[in-house]
Every structure is written in C-alpha cells, then in structure tokens.
Design a protein around this motif. Structure first.
Motif, PDB file in Angstrom:
ATOM      1  N   ARG A   1      -2.685  12.164  -4.993  1.00  0.00           N
ATOM      2  CA  ARG A   1      -2.630  11.412  -3.738  1.00  0.00           C
ATOM      3  C   ARG A   1      -3.854  11.648  -2.860  1.00  0.00           C
ATOM      4  NH1 ARG A   1       3.873  12.094  -2.288  1.00  0.00           N
ATOM      5  NH2 ARG A   1       4.565  10.506  -3.794  1.00  0.00           N
TER       6      ARG A   1
ATOM      7  N   SER B   1      -3.419  16.687   1.368  1.00  0.00           N
ATOM      8  CA  SER B   1      -2.689  15.413   1.504  1.00  0.00           C
ATOM      9  C   SER B   1      -1.734  15.449   2.697  1.00  0.00           C
ATOM     10  CB  SER B   1      -1.925  15.083   0.218  1.00  0.00           C
ATOM     11  OG  SER B   1      -2.817  14.857  -0.841  1.00  0.00           O
TER      12      SER B   1
ATOM     13  N   TYR C   1       1.112   4.057  -2.981  1.00  0.00           N
ATOM     14  CA  TYR C   1       0.763   5.454  -2.715  1.00  0.00           C
ATOM     15  C   TYR C   1       1.886   6.394  -3.132  1.00  0.00           C
ATOM     16  CZ  TYR C   1      -0.526   9.658  -0.118  1.00  0.00           C
ATOM     17  OH  TYR C   1      -0.839  10.945   0.222  1.00  0.00           O
TER      18      TYR C   1
ATOM     19  N   HIS D   1      -6.277   8.968  -2.724  1.00  0.00           N
ATOM     20  CA  HIS D   1      -5.799   7.643  -2.298  1.00  0.00           C
ATOM     21  C   HIS D   1      -5.235   7.660  -0.873  1.00  0.00           C
ATOM     22  CE1 HIS D   1      -6.212   6.233  -6.450  1.00  0.00           C
ATOM     23  NE2 HIS D   1      -5.704   7.393  -6.806  1.00  0.00           N
ATOM     24  N   GLN D   2      -5.716   8.572  -0.062  1.00  0.00           N
ATOM     25  CA  GLN D   2      -5.186   8.684   1.294  1.00  0.00           C
ATOM     26  C   GLN D   2      -5.454   7.428   2.127  1.00  0.00           C
ATOM     27  OE1 GLN D   2      -4.256  12.463   2.303  1.00  0.00           O
ATOM     28  NE2 GLN D   2      -5.323  12.498   4.283  1.00  0.00           N
TER      29      GLN D   2
ATOM     30  N   ASP E   1       0.827  -1.209   0.000  1.00  0.00           N
ATOM     31  CA  ASP E   1       0.000   0.000   0.000  1.00  0.00           C
ATOM     32  C   ASP E   1       0.862   1.260   0.000  1.00  0.00           C
ATOM     33  OD1 ASP E   1      -2.288  -1.506   0.018  1.00  0.00           O
ATOM     34  OD2 ASP E   1      -2.650  -1.303   2.164  1.00  0.00           O
TER      35      ASP E   1
ATOM     36  N   ASN F   1      -4.833   4.536   1.327  1.00  0.00           N
ATOM     37  CA  ASN F   1      -3.689   3.614   1.207  1.00  0.00           C
ATOM     38  C   ASN F   1      -2.764   3.735   2.407  1.00  0.00           C
ATOM     39  OD1 ASN F   1      -3.563   3.983  -2.353  1.00  0.00           O
ATOM     40  ND2 ASN F   1      -4.179   2.182  -1.219  1.00  0.00           N
TER      41      ASN F   1
END
Length: 673
Positions: free
Chosen positions: A446, A581, A438, A449-450, A434, A452
């Motif tokens: 990003r 992010s 990422y 996909h936080q 993961d 991850n």
C-alpha cells in the motif's frame, strides 16, 4: 378469445392482495377534480391549459389527468380512462368487466389533435383489471398496460388495475421539519435496500415479505443502526426480477409484489415516524421492450427515440426515452414529482445520468450522431435535468436529488442559474473506485499507492459528493466487501472496519448497501435474503457494532457534516508517511472546538508512541477506535487524554504521541480549550 386474469372485479366481494374490494366508491382524492366536457359531451379531466402544458413539455401533474380515476359523473359512479396514443386509429378499454371484449368500450379521441383518448365507463371501479387495446394506423394490434396506472397485477400477470393514491398520512411532524434533516449541512447516512432480498420469510425463503412485514423489521433495524435515510432500489412496477427493478413498465405504481400503493405509503410513513428519510431510485434513462409496456406503445415510437442511435441502449438492451418530445418530457417530469407529491419521499437518486448526458455513451464510432453543434452532449437530456431540478426544488425545497454520474461532466450538483444541472448531490464514483482498489491491495504494497487515498481531495469539493458503496460493487463476480479485503479473517474484518472509518470521516454524505454493515460474505443475490445468521458470529456482530458507532459519531460530531462540501471542512495533516502507510487529517465544523483529528493505519503493524502534529494545543481524547474489542478488534487504544507538547511535527508547533492500532482508525477530539 377473452384473456383470463387473476384480479377480480370491483363489483364482487373477492379480495385483491390485502384490501377487501367493495362496490365502487369515489375516493376523496378525486372528487374535487372539476369535470370538463368536450364538444361531443364526452367527460374529460383535461382543460385546454392542461393540453397546452402537456404539448409544451411543462405539465408536472399528468397523474391527475391520465390513467384511471374513479369519479361520479351525472350521478353515476364509474371510472374515467385517458391514454395518449396519437398514432392509433382505434383504442378501447378491455378488462374483466367486459370479458376482454375489444369492441365493447371504444374510447373517444379528443377533438384538439392532442392524441389523447378518453372514456367514462359507468359502474366500474377500484380493483378492475384492464388494458388498452390499440390499433395502429397500419392495422397492427396491441394490448398495453396503462402508463399512468397506480397498481398492476403481480408478475407474470401484466394488466393494470384501477386504483387510487388516497391515504390519510400521519407523518406531519417529519414533513414539517424534514428540511433540516435533508439539508446539505446535515448528516446524511443512507442505507441502500433492495426490497425483495433484504429479508425473506425465514420459514419460506422463496416468499418475499410484504410492505407491512418489511416495515415491521426494517424500521427498527435502521433506527437502531443509526442510518438517517433509506434508499430503495427501484420500487416502480417492473416485470423482470433479475433487472433488480431497473427495467420499469409502471412508472406511477409501487411494485405490486409487496402490496398496494397504500401499503407502500404506510412503509414510508413508519420510516418518517421513526425519524428516517426515504430516497427512491428513479430511472428516466431507459425502459424495457415488454409487449405490455411503453415500447412502441401505440404502434409507433411514442416514448422512445425513433433513431436507434439515440433510442436503443446497447448495454441494457432497452429503449431510451425521446427527450426532445414535449409529451415525453411531461411524462417524466410528472413522474418525478408524483413520488414526492403522493408518496412523501424525501428525494430521488437518478440512475445512469452519464448514459443520458452523452450521445456516444457505450457506442463506437459511427454508432452515434453528434448534436447540432457537432458535440457528444445530449442537449435535450441536459435541458431535461435542468428543468427537472428546478421544478423539484421549487415545489419541494426540503428534498434532495442525487445524480449517479460517473464522468467529469461539470456542474452536476451546481445550481442551474450558474450553469449547472441543478442536482443536490452527485455520487463520488472516483472515490469509490480508488478506495476499493487501494483496500484490495496487500498492505505490504500500500505504501506505493498512497495517492489512491489522497487524490480524492483534489476534486472532492468541485461537486456536492455522496460517497457510495452500493449494490453495484458486490454483484456478478465482484465479491462482497468483506471478501475484497486481503489477509486472514481478522485482517479482513479490520480492513473493512478501517474502510468504513475512512468513509465516515471523509468529506461527503454516505451510502452503504445492505449487508455491508455486518460483513455479508456472499455476493448479493437479488432473489435470496441477506445472510442474517452471520450476526450470531463475533466478527460480523462486531462489524455491525462498528458501523452503528460510526453512524453515531457521524450524526453527533458537527465537524463530520457541517462543511461536507467545502474545502475548509477538511485538512490534511500528513500524507507523506508512506513507509508506515499512515495518513492523518482533520475535519472541521463551524466552531473551532468541534475539530476532529483522524489517524488511519493501513498496515497490520501496530504503531506505539506515534507522533502526530495537531491543529492546536490542548488535550486530545479518543472518541472512536475501530480496533475496539466490541468491534472484534484487538483493543489497542488511547484510554487517557493525550496532552499536546511543544514539539514541532507535520509543520505544526504542537504534537501528540498516541497508539495507532493495526489496520485501525483513531478519531480524537480536543477535550479542553
């Protein structure tokens, strides 16, 4: 025709590797072993109890019995040989001492139907090259190396060599206190090393360094970088260099490529004297089909499972041990304890555990056979792991066993008495996958996909996890760690410093493969040195300085290791700032005043005056910043203490405002109470 060998007889004065051969002597390590005598008067090292343990799969010190041992018998110095070959009708010892004559030194099969063959050969000793000539019941002839040999010829030569493991250790201080260094509540930061390619002779890149040369360079380097342990990829004798050591023929011998067993012990001793622990990669999952190795050892499927559905590994084109055969279990259990006993290692990282746990691993429907209950679990391998870990922790409670296990098999690192497999730790493969997925993303995306990053803590405390960034992630088209990172040069190095900062502040122990610590740019090659010249350049020099600082931070801040494996050692502060992010979390030790606050900025945009909720009121001091100029960063920092204010944020009554550097990590600690 007699086979020619390069190793010289012990009965002359030629040298083998680094040691001068002399007339055979009796090593202290074996002189105290009582001799047994069978009905025919044959010298033997086996008692009836040994045979019972061997045949019941519970003998843990077969290396004291099988193999070759220089002894004195009836006033004559010679070598005792013992080998297990129950399907043989004839076995003899062949070597330089008899011109490789198959008929001159036939062995005697024991009278107890154990399948063990023995012989005492006078006037032979340390340094003799030998093999076993075996004739199967069918008449098939084989020449095999000794499964229990402590030293072998250098590949491509394949003979075993009479040798011992006697060594006058000088690491008593480490051995006495290592329980605190190897404990689960201690900082464990592992540097994974492949001996052949860590560093080579600068004047001759084709030449591998010896154990002694490696020690001279590796020990001060690891000590300076601040790693607590070294893990060696398999050092057991392996014939094929491209296997990286994972295709083993000599399970009881350090690789002869680099020197003698005593040279290897000296390497471990020097690491211990420098306060560095040693872990070994151990491979009980499979072995190669080399003609001189374990495969069809006596002409039958002796060590491997006879059913190809259980005895052949399709991924590695190798053979799987028969875990249901008691004598094979004794072989493996004894081997694990051998490295702890004779070589003083501090733990074993067990390779490919998942491949052993499941009968359908890498197999299609119809290519595997269910267990007696109709399931896919390999019950014999499961019981072996339990017995292995119970035996190790009973005999050596101050070491660790670590499983490379990539599935959700329950209780891998839980005690056997609670239903677990009994390992001390398990590699956290999900975190690795993961995290790399990422960090490989463009920072602009990003925010989508936080999860991850945050998902790992959903299961982080179900096992005692070690976070691995290992050799497997930087080979065969996978790219080096630095070249997995997106962006220009500055961003790639900032990203990797950020990744390492996340790794070292996340719950769990740590493992980093060699080269990653200074941003090795090329993929790892098993037959070439790391690119040490890169340390002449500022980005790489800064990367090494960052990893060194992270190791120091990890070792000196109890919050980062005291509660590595319990949920009360980790607390999310904020995971919801997806737009920027940024994630924020706290690490906690046994004392409230040791709590750390970690802020990670996953974008290349600096965030000034960024507000963060804090665990408690007080003044917070920055103790680590991955954007420091000495790390090749931009130098955006918080040089002054940050006093918390009564401004509610992130669900907490107190908060601070700080500068968060681009693609940077900030670690803060309360400076007054």
């Amino acid at each position: 025709m007699a086979k020619r060998n390069t190793t010289t007889s012990a009965n002359n004065t030629a040298s083998v590797q680094t040691e001068q051969l002399v007339q055979p002597t009796v090593p202290q390590a074996v002189t105290d072993e009582p001799a047994q005598t069978g009905p025919s008067g044959t010298y033997s090292r086996f008692t009836d109890f040994d045979i019972h343990l061997f045949r019941s799969g519970t003998h843990y010190k077969l290396y004291e019995k099988f193999g070759s041992h220089v002894v004195e018998h009836n006033g004559v110095i010679g070598t005792y040989f013992a080998v297990w070959a129950p399907s043989a009708r004839y076995v003899s010892v062949i070597g330089n001492f008899n011109g490789w004559n198959k008929g001159s030194h036939p062995m005697n099969v024991r009278w107890d139907s154990s399948g063990i063959w023995e012989i005492f050969i006078p006037h032979t000793g340390r340094g003799e090259a030998y093999k076993y000539f075996i004739v199967h019941e069918s008449g098939r002839e084989l020449e095999k190396g000794d499964p229990y040999a402590h030293w072998w010829e250098i590949p491509p030569q394949t003979a075993s060599i009479v040798w011992d493991t006697y060594y006058e250790w000088q690491d008593q201080e480490w051995m006495t206190g290592r329980g605190t260094k190897n404990a689960l509540d201690a900082p464990i930061s592992v540097y994974e090393v492949h001996l052949s390619s860590w560093r080579r002779d600068p004047s001759n890149p084709e030449r591998e360094l010896s154990y002694g040369e490696i020690a001279d360079a590796l020990v001060p380097y690891v000590q300076d970088m601040g790693f607590t342990h070294v893990e060696f990829m398999p050092v057991m004798q392996y014939p094929y260099a491209p296997s990286w050591g994972y295709q083993i023929t000599g399970y009881y011998a350090p690789s002869s490529r680099f020197g003698t067993p005593q040279d290897f012990m000296r390497l471990i001793e020097k690491l211990h004297q420098a306060g560095i622990g040693v872990l070994l990669d151990w491979v009980p999952s499979h072995f190669p089909g080399d003609a001189h190795g374990l495969y069809e050892f006596d002409g039958s499927h002796l060590y491997e499972h006879p059913d190809r559905r259980r005895g052949y590994h399709p991924d590695w084109k190798s053979y799987i041990f028969n875990y249901s055969r008691p004598e094979v279990r004794s072989f493996l259990l004894s081997n694990a304890l051998f490295w702890l006993d004779r070589c003083h290692v501090d733990g074993l990282r067990v390779d490919a555990v998942a491949s052993m746990l499941y009968l359908d691993y890498s197999r299609n429907v119809g290519e595997w056979e269910p267990n007696i209950f109709g399931g896919r679990e390999n019950l014999e391998a499961i019981s072996l792991f339990k017995e292995l870990n119970q035996a190790i922790y009973k005999e050596y409670p101050d070491v660790q066993t670590i499983a490379e296990e990539s599935t959700a098999f329950p209780g891998v690192s839980r005690p056997v008495y609670t239903g677990g497999l009994g390992f001390g730790m398990k590699w956290m493969m999900g975190w690795m996958n993961d995290t790399l997925r990422y960090f490989e993303r463009d920072p602009a995306f990003r925010k989508f996909h936080q999860d991850n990053l945050t998902f790992s803590t959903v299961y982080a405390f179900t096992e005692n996890f070690m976070l691995p960034l290992s050799h497997d992630e930087v080979v065969y088209g996978k790219n080096s760690l630095i070249n997995k990172m997106p962006g220009d040069e500055w961003q790639r190095f900032a990203n990797l410093r950020l990744l390492f900062s996340y790794m070292f502040t996340h719950s769990g122990t740590k493992l980093l493969f060699m080269g990653g610590e200074f941003g090795q740019t090329s993929e790892w090659k098993f037959d070439a040195s790391l690119d040490w010249h890169l340390l002449e350049f500022a980005p790489h020099k800064g990367m090494a300085a960052c990893v060194k600082a992270l190791n120091t931070l990890y070792r000196t801040e109890p919050a980062l290791y005291e509660r590595n494996f319990t949920a009360d050692g980790f607390e999310w502060i904020d995971t919801m700032d997806r737009e920027n992010s940024i994630v924020t979390y706290a690490r906690k030790g046994n004392r409230p005043e040791d709590t750390l606050l970690i802020v990670l900025n996953m974008t290349p945009v600096p965030r000034a005056d960024y507000r963060v909720g804090v665990p408690s009121a007080g003044s917070y001091q920055e103790i680590f910043n991955s954007d420091a100029k000495e790390f090749y960063g931009g130098g955006i920092s918080n040089p002054n203490a940050l006093q918390s204010l009564e401004e509610k944020w992130h669900g907490r009554p107190q908060s601070i405002r700080l500068n968060v550097p681009p693609l940077g990590a900030v670690v803060l600690k309360k400076s007054n109470y």
